[in-house]
Design a protein around this motif. Structure first.
Motif, mmCIF file in Angstrom:
data_model
loop_
_atom_site.group_PDB
_atom_site.id
_atom_site.type_symbol
_atom_site.label_atom_id
_atom_site.label_comp_id
_atom_site.label_asym_id
_atom_site.label_seq_id
_atom_site.Cartn_x
_atom_site.Cartn_y
_atom_site.Cartn_z
ATOM 1 N N UNK A 59 22.361 8.304 -31.212
ATOM 2 C CA UNK A 59 23.520 8.068 -32.050
ATOM 3 C C UNK A 59 23.621 6.704 -32.684
ATOM 4 N N UNK A 60 24.869 6.204 -32.727
ATOM 5 C CA UNK A 60 25.156 4.972 -33.459
ATOM 6 C C UNK A 60 24.450 3.759 -32.875
ATOM 7 N N UNK A 61 24.048 3.842 -31.605
ATOM 8 C CA UNK A 61 23.327 2.734 -31.004
ATOM 9 C C UNK A 61 22.006 2.452 -31.691
ATOM 10 N N UNK A 107 22.611 5.503 -36.332
ATOM 11 C CA UNK A 107 23.087 6.785 -36.868
ATOM 12 C C UNK A 107 24.624 6.806 -36.822
ATOM 13 N N UNK A 108 25.224 5.960 -37.653
ATOM 14 C CA UNK A 108 26.656 5.726 -37.580
ATOM 15 C C UNK A 108 27.483 6.949 -37.959
ATOM 16 N N UNK A 109 26.937 7.856 -38.772
ATOM 17 C CA UNK A 109 27.720 9.020 -39.193
ATOM 18 C C UNK A 109 28.014 9.956 -38.030
ATOM 19 N N UNK A 110 27.319 9.791 -36.924
ATOM 20 C CA UNK A 110 27.546 10.652 -35.764
ATOM 21 C C UNK A 110 28.675 10.146 -34.872
ATOM 22 N N UNK A 111 29.400 9.136 -35.328
ATOM 23 C CA UNK A 111 30.489 8.614 -34.506
ATOM 24 C C UNK A 111 31.854 8.900 -35.113
#
Length: 281
Positions: free
Chosen positions: A242-244, A247-251
């Motif tokens: 994810x965002x880590x 992939x910021x859109x998954x948060x």
């Protein structure tokens, strides 16, 4: 009402097939289904258990997901295997009430009996927690509940449970099953009509209005051709980290909690989900 109830549960075998439960599989399904996304309390001292109570907004008012720990008074500890399967696949409570479809039984109908019983066994392996849940309070509740049976008669899928596509490989079929069944991705990512029924197969996972009533959710189709992900492995990596890893859109829009739960699943299942989703034109 009796007719609608009969129609809802008539496909269940009686008795249920005998099954040796698999707690590890049940735990995987718990994570893939993102059960904590809805059934957490939002209170840190509950140790991440699905005690329920965190409000779930909707266009008609807030729902309060129930306690699904095995507490016999405030949870599901008194439920039989049949009670659980009927609730999950027909949206009917042990005392015969229709559940509102904020409980995504329209997707859980695709699950196999073995997986449902494994999930129940895992839930019953959790510590029981006494936690009273407030009931939703929204306009016309009694009237809406009276029509849930009719709503089911119109909207419940007729192609249950999930059947494999023999023209596809094992990984694709596993992903299709997890997305359509326990993952209940359609509950958010498939648009609904004015009666809040999921639109037909041509609209599957095309995105639309957020079910909570604010904003929209994206389409899950054409993820590669639209440039969202490079390939299936890229999507799998995004779901795992994810965002880590940028992939910021998954948060956004509640997806952060869903992804966090999904990341606890087996890598093979995450890759199967990715293989299926990236195959959709």
């Amino acid at each position: 009402m009796a007719l609608w109830l009969t129609r809802a549960v008539s496909f269940l075998p009686s008795p249920l097939p005998s099954h040796q439960t698999d707690l590890k599989n049940g735990e995987q399904l718990f994570h893939i289904g993102g059960c904590l996304s809805c059934h957490a309390s939002g209170i840190k001292d509950e140790n991440g258990l699905p005690v329920g109570g965190k409000p779930l907004p909707s266009p008609v008012g807030a729902f309060y997901p129930p306690n699904i720990t095995p507490d016999k008074e405030t949870g599901i500890g008194s439920w039989s295997d049949t009670d659980f399967v009927v609730a999950m696949t027909a949206g009917v409570s042990p005392d015969g009430r229709h559940y509102f479809p904020s409980f995504p039984y329209t997707s859980y109908q695709y699950m196999s009996y073995a997986d449902l019983l494994d999930l129940k066994a895992y839930l019953f392996s959790l510590p029981p927690v006494r936690h009273e849940i407030r009931h939703g309070n929204f306009p016309l509740e009694s009237l809406l509940r009276a029509f849930i049976g009719l709503w089911k008669w119109w909207s419940l899928p007729s192609d249950r449970p999930f059947l494999s596509d023999l023209s596809k490989g094992a990984e694709w079929n596993r992903g299709a099953y997890l997305v359509q069944g326990p993952g209940h991705c359609a509950a958010c990512h498939t648009p609904r009509n004015f009666l809040m029924m999921l639109k037909g197969p041509a609209h599957f996972l095309l995105g639309g209005r957020h079910p909570e009533g604010n904003g929209t959710v994206p389409s899950l189709r054409g993820l590669i051709t639209r440039g969202r992900y490079k390939d299936a492995d890229d999507l799998a990596f995004a779901l795992m980290y994810g965002e880590g890893f940028g992939y910021d859109t998954l948060s956004s829009g509640g997806m952060g909690d869903v992804r966090l739960n999904l990341s606890k699943a087996q890598e093979t299942d995450i890759k199967a989900i990715s293989a299926f989703l990236t195959s959709l034109p």
